[in-house]
Design a protein around this motif. Structure first.
Motif, PDB file in Angstrom:
ATOM      1  N   UNK A  53       4.749  -6.158 -10.164  1.00 38.76           N
ATOM      2  CA  UNK A  53       4.552  -5.856  -8.732  1.00 38.76           C
ATOM      3  C   UNK A  53       4.610  -6.902  -7.761  1.00 38.76           C
ATOM      4  N   UNK A  54       5.276  -7.037  -6.614  1.00 42.33           N
ATOM      5  CA  UNK A  54       5.464  -8.108  -5.711  1.00 42.33           C
ATOM      6  C   UNK A  54       5.691  -7.767  -4.268  1.00 42.33           C
ATOM      7  N   UNK A  55       5.367  -8.452  -3.375  1.00 43.76           N
ATOM      8  CA  UNK A  55       5.594  -8.398  -2.092  1.00 43.76           C
ATOM      9  C   UNK A  55       7.031  -8.975  -1.775  1.00 43.76           C
ATOM     10  N   UNK A  56       7.854  -8.136  -0.992  1.00 43.35           N
ATOM     11  CA  UNK A  56       9.034  -8.726  -0.654  1.00 43.35           C
ATOM     12  C   UNK A  56       9.370  -8.182   0.639  1.00 43.35           C
ATOM     13  N   UNK A  57      10.337  -8.712   1.368  1.00 48.09           N
ATOM     14  CA  UNK A  57      10.735  -8.321   2.964  1.00 48.09           C
ATOM     15  C   UNK A  57      11.704  -7.210   2.722  1.00 48.09           C
ATOM     16  N   UNK A  58      11.273  -6.286   3.879  1.00 40.17           N
ATOM     17  CA  UNK A  58      12.142  -4.963   4.032  1.00 40.17           C
ATOM     18  C   UNK A  58      12.339  -4.979   5.523  1.00 40.17           C
ATOM     19  N   UNK A  59      13.699  -4.573   5.789  1.00 41.21           N
ATOM     20  CA  UNK A  59      13.887  -4.205   7.324  1.00 41.21           C
ATOM     21  C   UNK A  59      15.143  -3.121   7.094  1.00 41.21           C
ATOM     22  N   UNK A  60      14.738  -1.895   7.146  1.00 42.01           N
ATOM     23  CA  UNK A  60      15.722  -0.861   6.943  1.00 42.01           C
ATOM     24  C   UNK A  60      15.124   0.384   7.266  1.00 42.01           C
ATOM     25  N   UNK A  61      15.841   1.521   7.796  1.00 43.41           N
ATOM     26  CA  UNK A  61      15.444   2.883   7.966  1.00 43.41           C
ATOM     27  C   UNK A  61      15.944   3.884   6.986  1.00 43.41           C
ATOM     28  N   UNK A  62      17.218   3.382   6.322  1.00 44.94           N
ATOM     29  CA  UNK A  62      17.719   4.313   5.560  1.00 44.94           C
ATOM     30  C   UNK A  62      17.616   4.309   4.040  1.00 44.94           C
ATOM     31  N   UNK A  63      18.133   5.055   3.269  1.00 40.71           N
ATOM     32  CA  UNK A  63      17.969   5.066   1.931  1.00 40.71           C
ATOM     33  C   UNK A  63      18.959   5.813   1.142  1.00 40.71           C
ATOM     34  N   UNK A  64      18.929   6.080  -0.179  1.00 42.68           N
ATOM     35  CA  UNK A  64      20.047   6.863  -0.750  1.00 42.68           C
ATOM     36  C   UNK A  64      19.439   7.345  -2.162  1.00 42.68           C
ATOM     37  N   UNK A  65      20.477   8.099  -2.478  1.00 48.72           N
ATOM     38  CA  UNK A  65      19.973   8.878  -3.798  1.00 48.72           C
ATOM     39  C   UNK A  65      20.533   7.839  -5.156  1.00 48.72           C
ATOM     40  N   UNK A  66      19.941   7.986  -6.324  1.00 48.11           N
ATOM     41  CA  UNK A  66      20.224   6.902  -7.274  1.00 48.11           C
ATOM     42  C   UNK A  66      21.959   7.440  -7.762  1.00 48.11           C
TER      43      UNK A  66
END
Length: 235
Positions: free
Chosen positions: A133-146
């Motif tokens: 588990x780790x912190x990482x930077x995010x900047x988005x509003x969209x996602x997707x199915x696999x």
């Protein structure tokens, strides 16, 4: 090695990915199709492709007519068993070209967020370079199915598909593992109004959040970048 890097915004910083590519002595071919650069016709001139993020969504063909061709080019690299990396928008385009669905505006995240490896991620050649588990930077509003046949490698409560792999070395990450604290500082300087409007509480607390999360995120990002670069076949 010769690596095609596709930038989708006027300011694109390779950050930790750039560090790892420089360490490997890679020859970078930078393409900016959003600014009118022509995409290569096929994959034959490069050993790998990196597709970075941008403000557009992965279905924004009307405003960014090159997106279908870029998605198809990523698929050509993957079908040729060459290394592929899609970051943020790049991961969404990768999901699109492999037949998944893009979900627009359903998963906003900004700042350093916690991401956890799946069981498959802990055994993956690239994602296993990160802690469980780790912190990482995010900047988005969209996602997707696999995409069908893809392996989910990392997840969190906002966007289930934070990282995935298809085949040997086709990787998509929703999170910005290239975003070191230096990159984030440059984003803040370049996009102050957008960030302050999107995340005012984060903007006010960013120095404390950077001190809390930045060292681990920077180290994880560089470890992931080095592990992905190691998948590029030597020619």
């Amino acid at each position: 090695m010769r690596v095609l890097v596709v930038e989708n915004d006027r300011v694109t910083l390779l950050g930790q990915i750039g560090v790892a590519l420089e360490e490997a002595g890679a020859d970078l071919d930078i393409c900016r199709p959003h600014a009118g650069d022509a995409l290569p016709a096929d994959e034959t001139g490069h050993d790998a492709i990196v597709v970075m993020g941008g403000p557009q969504n992965a279905l924004d063909d009307e405003s960014h007519g090159y997106l279908p061709a870029l998605a198809a080019l990523m698929r050509r690299f993957g079908d040729a068993d060459k290394s592929v990396l899609g970051v943020c928008l790049g991961s969404q385009l990768l999901a699109r070209t492999y037949g998944a669905r893009n979900h627009i505006g359903t998963a906003p995240e900004f700042g350093w967020c916690s991401v956890a490896l799946t069981t498959e991620g802990t055994g993956d050649p690239v994602l296993s370079a990160a802690p469980a588990s780790f912190p990482i930077f995010q900047w988005h509003s969209d996602t997707f199915s696999l995409p069908e046949g893809a392996v989910r490698l990392a997840t969190n409560g906002t966007a289930e598909n934070q990282a995935f792999r298809i085949g040997r070395a086709v990787y998509g990450t929703q999170f910005h593992f290239e975003a070191s604290r230096q990159v984030v500082d440059e984003w803040v300087a370049t996009f102050p109004d957008q960030i302050a409007g999107a995340a005012p509480e984060w903007y006010e607390r960013r120095a404390a959040l950077a001190a809390e999360n930045g060292p681990r995120a920077d180290a994880t990002g560089l470890a992931l970048a080095r592990a992905w670069v190691a998948t590029i076949p030597q020619t």
